[in-house]
Motif scaffolding. Structure first.
Motif, PDB file in Angstrom:
ATOM      1  N   ARG A   1       2.336  -4.049   5.332  1.00  0.00           N
ATOM      2  CA  ARG A   1       2.247  -3.854   3.879  1.00  0.00           C
ATOM      3  C   ARG A   1       2.388  -2.399   3.442  1.00  0.00           C
ATOM      4  NH1 ARG A   1      -2.819  -5.128   1.880  1.00  0.00           N
ATOM      5  NH2 ARG A   1      -3.805  -5.240   3.922  1.00  0.00           N
ATOM      6  N   PHE A   2       2.575  -1.473   4.384  1.00  0.00           N
ATOM      7  CA  PHE A   2       2.543  -0.053   4.052  1.00  0.00           C
ATOM      8  C   PHE A   2       3.916   0.468   3.645  1.00  0.00           C
ATOM      9  CE2 PHE A   2       2.666   4.475   5.447  1.00  0.00           C
ATOM     10  CZ  PHE A   2       1.763   4.965   4.510  1.00  0.00           C
ATOM     11  N   VAL A   3       3.934   1.289   2.599  1.00  0.00           N
ATOM     12  CA  VAL A   3       5.109   2.035   2.155  1.00  0.00           C
ATOM     13  C   VAL A   3       4.755   3.514   2.266  1.00  0.00           C
ATOM     14  CG1 VAL A   3       6.654   2.552   0.225  1.00  0.00           C
ATOM     15  CG2 VAL A   3       5.786   0.217   0.539  1.00  0.00           C
ATOM     16  N   LEU A   4       5.592   4.289   2.935  1.00  0.00           N
ATOM     17  CA  LEU A   4       5.335   5.717   3.047  1.00  0.00           C
ATOM     18  C   LEU A   4       5.789   6.409   1.769  1.00  0.00           C
ATOM     19  CD1 LEU A   4       4.396   8.122   4.845  1.00  0.00           C
ATOM     20  CD2 LEU A   4       6.811   8.411   5.455  1.00  0.00           C
TER      21      LEU A   4
ATOM     22  N   ALA B   1       1.149   6.417   9.917  1.00  0.00           N
ATOM     23  CA  ALA B   1       1.870   5.383   9.180  1.00  0.00           C
ATOM     24  C   ALA B   1       2.134   4.162  10.043  1.00  0.00           C
ATOM     25  CB  ALA B   1       3.189   5.952   8.647  1.00  0.00           C
ATOM     26  N   ALA B   2       2.544   4.388  11.297  1.00  0.00           N
ATOM     27  CA  ALA B   2       2.790   3.262  12.198  1.00  0.00           C
ATOM     28  C   ALA B   2       1.524   2.450  12.414  1.00  0.00           C
ATOM     29  CB  ALA B   2       3.333   3.772  13.533  1.00  0.00           C
ATOM     30  N   THR B   3       0.403   3.148  12.568  1.00  0.00           N
ATOM     31  CA  THR B   3      -0.866   2.460  12.795  1.00  0.00           C
ATOM     32  C   THR B   3      -1.275   1.635  11.586  1.00  0.00           C
ATOM     33  OG1 THR B   3      -1.622   4.166  14.343  1.00  0.00           O
ATOM     34  CG2 THR B   3      -3.316   2.794  13.317  1.00  0.00           C
ATOM     35  N   LEU B   4      -1.190   2.224  10.397  1.00  0.00           N
ATOM     36  CA  LEU B   4      -1.580   1.484   9.200  1.00  0.00           C
ATOM     37  C   LEU B   4      -0.624   0.319   8.939  1.00  0.00           C
ATOM     38  CD1 LEU B   4      -3.457   1.061   6.863  1.00  0.00           C
ATOM     39  CD2 LEU B   4      -2.234   2.857   5.590  1.00  0.00           C
ATOM     40  N   GLN B   5       0.644   0.505   9.262  1.00  0.00           N
ATOM     41  CA  GLN B   5       1.597  -0.601   9.095  1.00  0.00           C
ATOM     42  C   GLN B   5       1.223  -1.781   9.995  1.00  0.00           C
ATOM     43  OE1 GLN B   5       3.451  -1.544   6.922  1.00  0.00           O
ATOM     44  NE2 GLN B   5       5.626  -1.718   7.408  1.00  0.00           N
ATOM     45  N   VAL B   6       0.843  -1.493  11.236  1.00  0.00           N
ATOM     46  CA  VAL B   6       0.451  -2.556  12.160  1.00  0.00           C
ATOM     47  C   VAL B   6      -0.845  -3.218  11.687  1.00  0.00           C
ATOM     48  CG1 VAL B   6      -0.371  -3.027  14.504  1.00  0.00           C
ATOM     49  CG2 VAL B   6       1.652  -1.591  14.150  1.00  0.00           C
ATOM     50  N   LEU B   7      -1.838  -2.414  11.334  1.00  0.00           N
ATOM     51  CA  LEU B   7      -3.144  -2.956  10.952  1.00  0.00           C
ATOM     52  C   LEU B   7      -3.096  -3.725   9.634  1.00  0.00           C
ATOM     53  CD1 LEU B   7      -5.530   0.002  11.906  1.00  0.00           C
ATOM     54  CD2 LEU B   7      -5.131  -2.125  13.169  1.00  0.00           C
ATOM     55  N   SER B   8      -2.178  -3.350   8.748  1.00  0.00           N
ATOM     56  CA  SER B   8      -2.104  -4.012   7.443  1.00  0.00           C
ATOM     57  C   SER B   8      -1.166  -5.207   7.437  1.00  0.00           C
ATOM     58  CB  SER B   8      -1.653  -3.007   6.376  1.00  0.00           C
ATOM     59  OG  SER B   8      -0.302  -2.626   6.576  1.00  0.00           O
ATOM     60  N   GLY B   9      -0.531  -5.510   8.567  1.00  0.00           N
ATOM     61  CA  GLY B   9       0.397  -6.631   8.608  1.00  0.00           C
ATOM     62  C   GLY B   9       1.704  -6.362   7.901  1.00  0.00           C
TER      63      GLY B   9
ATOM     64  N   LEU C   1       0.852  -1.189   0.000  1.00  0.00           N
ATOM     65  CA  LEU C   1       0.000   0.000   0.000  1.00  0.00           C
ATOM     66  C   LEU C   1       0.882   1.231   0.000  1.00  0.00           C
ATOM     67  CD1 LEU C   1      -2.040  -1.392   2.989  1.00  0.00           C
ATOM     68  CD2 LEU C   1      -2.900  -1.357   0.633  1.00  0.00           C
ATOM     69  N   CYS C   2       0.634   2.160  -0.942  1.00  0.00           N
ATOM     70  CA  CYS C   2       1.490   3.333  -1.022  1.00  0.00           C
ATOM     71  C   CYS C   2       0.701   4.525  -1.547  1.00  0.00           C
ATOM     72  CB  CYS C   2       2.683   3.065  -1.944  1.00  0.00           C
ATOM     73  SG  CYS C   2       3.976   4.322  -1.868  1.00  0.00           S
ATOM     74  N   HIS C   3       0.973   5.694  -0.986  1.00  0.00           N
ATOM     75  CA  HIS C   3       0.403   6.923  -1.538  1.00  0.00           C
ATOM     76  C   HIS C   3       1.281   7.429  -2.680  1.00  0.00           C
ATOM     77  CE1 HIS C   3      -1.433   7.040   2.582  1.00  0.00           C
ATOM     78  NE2 HIS C   3      -2.489   7.302   1.835  1.00  0.00           N
ATOM     79  N   HIS C   4       0.646   8.175  -3.568  1.00  0.00           N
ATOM     80  CA  HIS C   4       1.314   8.572  -4.810  1.00  0.00           C
ATOM     81  C   HIS C   4       1.257  10.090  -5.025  1.00  0.00           C
ATOM     82  CE1 HIS C   4       1.896   8.995  -9.214  1.00  0.00           C
ATOM     83  NE2 HIS C   4       2.627   7.905  -9.063  1.00  0.00           N
ATOM     84  N   VAL C   5       2.073  10.839  -4.365  1.00  0.00           N
ATOM     85  CA  VAL C   5       2.664  10.582  -3.067  1.00  0.00           C
ATOM     86  C   VAL C   5       2.098  11.631  -2.127  1.00  0.00           C
ATOM     87  CG1 VAL C   5       4.820   9.544  -3.893  1.00  0.00           C
ATOM     88  CG2 VAL C   5       4.708  12.035  -3.639  1.00  0.00           C
ATOM     89  N   LEU C   6       2.246  11.412  -0.815  1.00  0.00           N
ATOM     90  CA  LEU C   6       1.772  12.385   0.150  1.00  0.00           C
ATOM     91  C   LEU C   6       2.513  13.708   0.006  1.00  0.00           C
ATOM     92  CD1 LEU C   6       1.802  10.109   3.326  1.00  0.00           C
ATOM     93  CD2 LEU C   6      -0.243  10.811   2.057  1.00  0.00           C
ATOM     94  N   GLY C   7       1.779  14.821   0.097  1.00  0.00           N
ATOM     95  CA  GLY C   7       2.430  16.110   0.271  1.00  0.00           C
ATOM     96  C   GLY C   7       2.726  16.285   1.749  1.00  0.00           C
ATOM     97  N   HIS C   8       4.002  16.341   2.124  1.00  0.00           N
ATOM     98  CA  HIS C   8       4.311  16.315   3.558  1.00  0.00           C
ATOM     99  C   HIS C   8       3.697  17.507   4.288  1.00  0.00           C
ATOM    100  CE1 HIS C   8       7.210  19.591   4.186  1.00  0.00           C
ATOM    101  NE2 HIS C   8       7.734  19.292   3.012  1.00  0.00           N
ATOM    102  N   GLY C   9       3.471  18.614   3.594  1.00  0.00           N
ATOM    103  CA  GLY C   9       2.942  19.800   4.252  1.00  0.00           C
ATOM    104  C   GLY C   9       1.480  19.736   4.606  1.00  0.00           C
TER     105      GLY C   9
END
Length: 295
Positions: free
Chosen positions: A110-113, A100-108, A81-89
């Protein structure tokens, strides 16, 4: 047609916009039900753009990227799973790290920042966000990534930078797998050297000549080497907006095009097919394009 031996990864970009071509229903909602269950078993990753409103009319529906990717993560469990791409601002750094930490845990795991310095000034201004010059936005981005990595790995992280700081910004539960960081950038003076210094993946511009590409890739690799990193450790991705193949000839042309990208060092192609209404060309792409390029 000649195909190199290294297998490509394939990403599916699902549009979060709704417009006249989708009866003003966000395309990602339609694809979730009718397209993605067939498509995603053949793909490695799922990508969503990060904006707050569309490019034709502000009244066109446009889904928020974090909420939508989290929703899709719960419904499709076989892809990165990846955003294309987040605007950090658009979000404070510590909040980005926590989400990001939460989605990484919940997705097992699979998350890419996927993140960048942002570019759409009118959107920043409309939402009341500052939009400094590019050198500042990229310097901020470097601090955002540093904060994220601290918060993903330390129980009591602190950071004091030029632009951002945290003081004990805990983000439990810490993810077992630290999310890779994909940076979208194309600027040769600031953005690409930053990619070489800190990114795990580069989402690169797909336009330009072969000479342009070789120069940009060389800048990334040179910066990685100077930072003591292995340039080969940076995964290279490009995004291509193409129609799905309708004929065998269409598929052959796509294989040739994607194989050429692979020959230039691309390992991950993110495909934006727009709003396909049938799974037949999706399966054609899987059988006639993905399969030979993975063989």
């Amino acid at each position: 047609m000649a195909v190199m031996s290294t297998a490509l990864k394939f990403g599916w970009l699902s549009p979060v916009i709704g417009n006249r071509d989708s009866d003003y229903r966000p395309i990602a909602q339609y694809q979730d039900r009718d397209i993605l269950p067939v498509a995603l078993p053949h793909f490695d990753s799922l990508w969503l753009a990060d904006h707050f409103y569309g490019f034709d009319a502000k009244t066109d529906p446009f889904l928020e990227a974090w909420t939508t990717l989290t929703w899709l993560a719960a419904r499709h469990d076989n892809v990165q799973l990846c955003h294309h791409v987040l605007g950090h601002g658009y979000r404070p750094p510590a909040l980005t790290a926590k989400m990001a930490a939460t989605l990484q845990v919940l997705s097992g795991g699979r998350f890419v920042l996927g993140i960048g310095a942002g570019w759409r000034e009118d959107e920043y201004r409309a939402y009341g966000y500052d939009f400094p010059k590019p050198s500042v936005r990229f310097a901020q981005l470097e601090e955002v990534v540093a904060i994220c990595r601290l918060m993903w790995t330390q129980e009591n992280p602190s950071f004091s930078g030029t632009h951002f700081s945290i003081d004990g910004a805990a983000a439990p539960p810490l993810p077992d797998v630290v999310p890779p960081v994909c940076i979208g950038a194309g600027g040769e003076k600031i953005g690409l050297p930053l990619v070489g210094r800190i990114a795990d993946m580069w989402n690169a511009p797909s336009r330009g000549t072969v000479e342009d590409w070789n120069r940009k890739l060389g800048i990334v690799h040179d910066a990685a080497g100077r930072a003591g990193r292995d340039p080969a450790s940076i995964e290279v991705s490009v995004t291509l907006e193409r129609p799905l193949p309708e004929t065998d000839q269409d598929s052959e042309k796509l294989v040739e095009e994607l194989d050429a990208h692979r020959g230039r060092g691309v390992g991950h192609v993110v495909m934006d097919f727009g709003n396909p209404r049938s799974t037949e060309p999706v399966l054609r792409f899987a059988e006639q394009v993905i399969a030979p390029l993975r063989a």
